[in-house]
Design a protein around this motif. Structure first.
Motif, mmCIF file in Angstrom:
data_model
loop_
_atom_site.group_PDB
_atom_site.id
_atom_site.type_symbol
_atom_site.label_atom_id
_atom_site.label_comp_id
_atom_site.label_asym_id
_atom_site.label_seq_id
_atom_site.Cartn_x
_atom_site.Cartn_y
_atom_site.Cartn_z
ATOM 1 N N GLY A 414 0.805 -1.220 0.000
ATOM 2 C CA GLY A 414 0.000 0.000 0.000
ATOM 3 C C GLY A 414 0.835 1.266 0.000
ATOM 4 O O GLY A 414 1.980 1.277 0.453
ATOM 5 N N PHE A 415 0.240 2.353 -0.491
ATOM 6 C CA PHE A 415 0.962 3.628 -0.574
ATOM 7 C C PHE A 415 1.383 4.116 0.806
ATOM 8 O O PHE A 415 2.522 4.580 0.987
ATOM 9 N N THR A 416 0.487 4.050 1.783
ATOM 10 C CA THR A 416 0.823 4.523 3.133
ATOM 11 C C THR A 416 1.982 3.719 3.697
ATOM 12 O O THR A 416 2.894 4.274 4.324
ATOM 13 N N THR A 417 1.966 2.410 3.486
ATOM 14 C CA THR A 417 3.059 1.550 3.949
ATOM 15 C C THR A 417 4.373 1.965 3.307
ATOM 16 O O THR A 417 5.388 2.166 3.992
ATOM 17 N N ASN A 418 4.372 2.126 1.985
ATOM 18 C CA ASN A 418 5.603 2.498 1.274
ATOM 19 C C ASN A 418 6.077 3.900 1.630
ATOM 20 O O ASN A 418 7.270 4.127 1.850
ATOM 21 N N PHE A 419 5.144 4.844 1.682
ATOM 22 C CA PHE A 419 5.501 6.237 1.958
ATOM 23 C C PHE A 419 6.143 6.356 3.337
ATOM 24 O O PHE A 419 7.181 7.017 3.499
ATOM 25 N N THR A 420 5.535 5.716 4.333
ATOM 26 C CA THR A 420 6.082 5.823 5.688
ATOM 27 C C THR A 420 7.302 4.922 5.884
ATOM 28 O O THR A 420 8.134 5.193 6.748
ATOM 29 N N ALA A 421 7.436 3.865 5.079
ATOM 30 C CA ALA A 421 8.634 3.025 5.159
ATOM 31 C C ALA A 421 9.865 3.809 4.733
ATOM 32 O O ALA A 421 10.921 3.750 5.374
ATOM 33 N N VAL A 422 9.733 4.575 3.635
ATOM 34 C CA VAL A 422 10.846 5.420 3.188
ATOM 35 C C VAL A 422 11.089 6.547 4.192
ATOM 36 O O VAL A 422 12.249 6.849 4.524
ATOM 37 N N ALA A 423 10.020 7.135 4.700
ATOM 38 C CA ALA A 423 10.170 8.193 5.710
ATOM 39 C C ALA A 423 10.870 7.659 6.956
ATOM 40 O O ALA A 423 11.736 8.325 7.537
#
Length: 479
Positions: A414-423
Motif C-alpha cells: 500500500g501507498f501509506t506503507t511504502n511512503f512511511t517506510a521510506v520516511a
C-alpha cells in the motif's frame, strides 16, 4: 584520491569493531550462550585484517573533503558488513540480507526491524543490536578522533562528514578535544539513564540495552511490544532522555561551561521544544477519548512525540490506530527530526527553521523588492554557502525519497506503507504506519526493496552526500 589514508582509516575502524564485538562476547559468557562463538570469530577476523592492513603506513596523511566523505561512507559500510556477520552466523536470522538490514538499522540508529519475535533472540544478539545504536549515535569516526586523532589537522573533514546538521562547528579549537568532549557528555548521559532505569525496577540488561537505544535515538527493544510492558515511571524516564538526546550537544557544553544564558537562548533548542509541546497538546486532545484519563493520553502522546521527533522509534502503544489527525502530526514530525549536533535523525529543526525564514524573506522581497533582508539564525547571519547547501540538501532529499518510493512500490504494498517506510528509513526513525507500523516489521519487503531501504538508512544517517559521492566517477580519480 589518497587511497592509502582511506585504507589506513578503514583498518582503524576494523580494530575498533573488534573492540565493540568483545562486549557481546562478554554477554554470551555471562548468560552461557553458545551464540557467542560467532562474535569471537568475527572479532578475530576484524582484528587480524585491521592490524595487518595498518602495518603499511600511508604515503601521505593529507586528506581533504573528498577523502573525508569517502572514508566515512566506507567506514559505515564496513561496520555494517562485519557487524551483520555474527547475527547471521548465530543462526538466529534467516538470511545475511536480513542480518545486514538489522545491523544497518542499528548502526544508523533507525530501529527498523525484520524480526517478528524479538524475545526469541539470545541475550548476546539482543545486546549487540542495541549496542550498535550507541556506536552509531555519536559516530564511530568521532570516537576514533577522540582517542586516536590523525595528524595534520585534517580531522574536521571526518567530523563534517559524520556529524548531522547544516554546519559543523568545534566546541573547542582542537577537533580532538571537541570529539572527546562530545563523548564525555554522551557517556555521562547514558550512565545517568541506566541508573535511573535501574531505580524504576528494570534489570541491568534491560537498563543498558534500552539506554543504548535512547542515547543513540535508535529504538531497538528487547520485548516484542517495545516499551509497552514497562511501568509508567520507566516510560517517563525514557521520554525525558529521548528529548534530551535530541538537543544539540553544544547546549550541554554551554551548560557545562556555566554559560546558562547562552544555553537557554539557543534558538534551535527553543523551536525544538516548542514543536514538541505543541504536538503533544494537539495529540493529547485528539486521542483523549481512547484512554482512561487525560493524564494517560498525555503520557502516551508525550512518549510518542518524543520518540518520533528524535527519530528513536520506541513505542508504548499502537499509534497506528490513533485518529488520522494525530497520525499526520507524527508523520510530519518524522521529517522535521531533532536538532543538528544531536544523535537524532530527520531533516533537522535548524534546516526547517532556516528554510521557513528564507520563504518569509522571499515573500517580503516580492512586496518590497528594494529592501535588503538577510536570514538570521542563532543571532548570526546565515551565509550564502549555508543557504545553498540547505537548498541542495532538500533537492537531494526529495530526489532520493521519490526514487526510493518508486523502487519499493514494485513490491505492490500500500501507498501509506511504502511512503512511511521510506520516511522511517531515510529519517532514521524505525516504525512507519500500516504494514510497517509499531506492531509490525519490515519483513514484508523483498530483498531488493530491503537493499533500497538500507541505502536510505545509511544516506539519512550521513546527511545524504557522503553516500551519493560514492556513485560519482570523479570521486575516485587520483589527485
Amino acid at each position: 584520491m589518497n587511497y592509502s589514508i582511506i585504507r589506513y582509516i578503514l583498518c582503524r575502524v576494523l580494530e575498533f569493531q573488534a573492540l565493540f564485538l568483545a562486549l557481546p562476547c562478554v554477554a554470551a559468557l555471562v548468560y552461557k550462550e553458545r551464540e557467542g562463538w560467532a562474535y569471537a570469530v568475527v572479532l578475530a577476523g576484524c582484528l587480524f585484517i585491521g592490524v595487518l592492513g595498518k602495518m603499511k603506513k600511508p604515503k601521505s596523511t593529507e586528506f581533504y573533503a573528498r577523502e573525508g566523505f569517502v572514508a566515512v561512507s566506507l567506514s559505515w559500510i564496513v561496520l555494517s558488513i562485519t557487524g551483520a556477520l555474527p547475527l547471521f552466523l548465530s543462526g538466529e536470522f534467516p538470511s545475511y540480507t536480513d542480518a545486514l538490514f538489522e545491523t544497518i538499522s542499528g548502526l544508523t540508529t533507525t530501529g527498523a526491524s525484520i524480526l517478528s519475535d524479538v524475545e526469541a533472540l539470545s541475550k548476546c544478539n539482543l545486546f549487540w543490536r542495541s549496542f550498535t545504536h550507541w556506536i552509531g549515535g555519536m559516530g564511530v569516526l568521532v570516537l576514533i578522533l577522540a582517542i586516536l586523532p590523525l595528524a595534520g589537522g585534517y580531522n574536521m573533514h571526518l567530523m563534517r562528514a559524520e556529524s548531522p546538521g547544516p554546519t559543523v562547528g568545534k566546541l573547542v579549537p582542537r577537533v580532538k578535544n571537541t570529539a572527546r568532549n562530545l563523548y564525555k557528555m554522551y557517556i555521562v548521559m547514558t550512565i545517568v539513564e541506566i541508573v535511573l532505569l535501574l531505580v524504576t525496577g528494570m534489570s541491568l540488561f534491560e537498563s543498558m540495552t534500552l539506554s543504548f537505544g535512547t542515547a543513540g535515538t535508535g529504538g531497538f527493544g528487547v520485548l516484542n511490544d517495545s516499551i509497552g510492558s514497562y511501568p509508567m515511571m520507566s516510560q517517563a524516564v525514557i521520554t525525558i532522555f529521548m528529548i534530551l538526546f535530541g538537543v544539540n550537544f553544544s547546549v550541554y557544553y554551554l551548560v557545562w561551561r556555566k554559560k546558562f544564558s547562552q544555553a537557554l537562548h539557543h534558538e534551535e533548542m527553543r523551536y525544538y521544544l516548542g514543536i514538541i509541546v505543541g504536538a503533544v497538546l494537539l495529540i493529547t486532545f485528539n486521542i483523549r477519548e481512547g484512554f482512561q484519563s487525560l493524564l494517560d493520553a498525555f503520557h502516551h502522546a508525550a512518549f510518542q512525540v518524543a520518540s518520533i521527533i528524535t527519530t528513536t522509534g520506541y513505542s508504548t502503544t499502537d499509534f497506528d490506530v490513533w485518529p488520522e489527525f494525530s497520525k499526520v502530526i507524527l508523520v510530519l514530525l518524522m521529517f522535521v527530526g531533532a536538532c543538528a549536533g544531536s544523535t537524532g535523525g530527520g531533516i533537522k529543526v535548524s534546516r526547517v527553521v532556516i528554510m521557513l525564514k528564507l520563504v518569509k524573506n522571499e515573500l517580503s522581497y516580492l512586496i518590497h523588492p528594494k529592501r535588503v533582508r538577510q536570514v538570521y539564525f542563532e543571532k548570526r547571519v546565515v551565509g550564502k554557502e549555508v543557504l545553498r547547501s540547505i537548498s541542495v540538501f532538500f533537492i537531494a532529499y526529495a530526489m532520493i525519497y521519490g526514487i526510493s518510493l518508486l523502487l519499493i512500490s514494485l513490491d505492490n504494498l500500500g501507498f501509506t506503507t511504502n511512503f512511511t517506510a521510506v520516511a522511517a528509513t531515510l529519517n532514521n526513525i524505525g516504525p512507519g504506519l500500516e504494514q510497517v507500523g509499531p506492531t509490525a516489521n519490515f519483513a514484508v519487503y523483498s530483498q531488493p526493496a530491503k537493499y533500497v531501504l538500507m541505502f536510505d538508512m545509511l544516506a539519512g544517517r550521513l546527511e545524504l552526500f557522503p553516500m551519493l559521492l560514492l556513485f560519482a566517477p570523479s570521486t575516485w580519480k587520483r589527485r
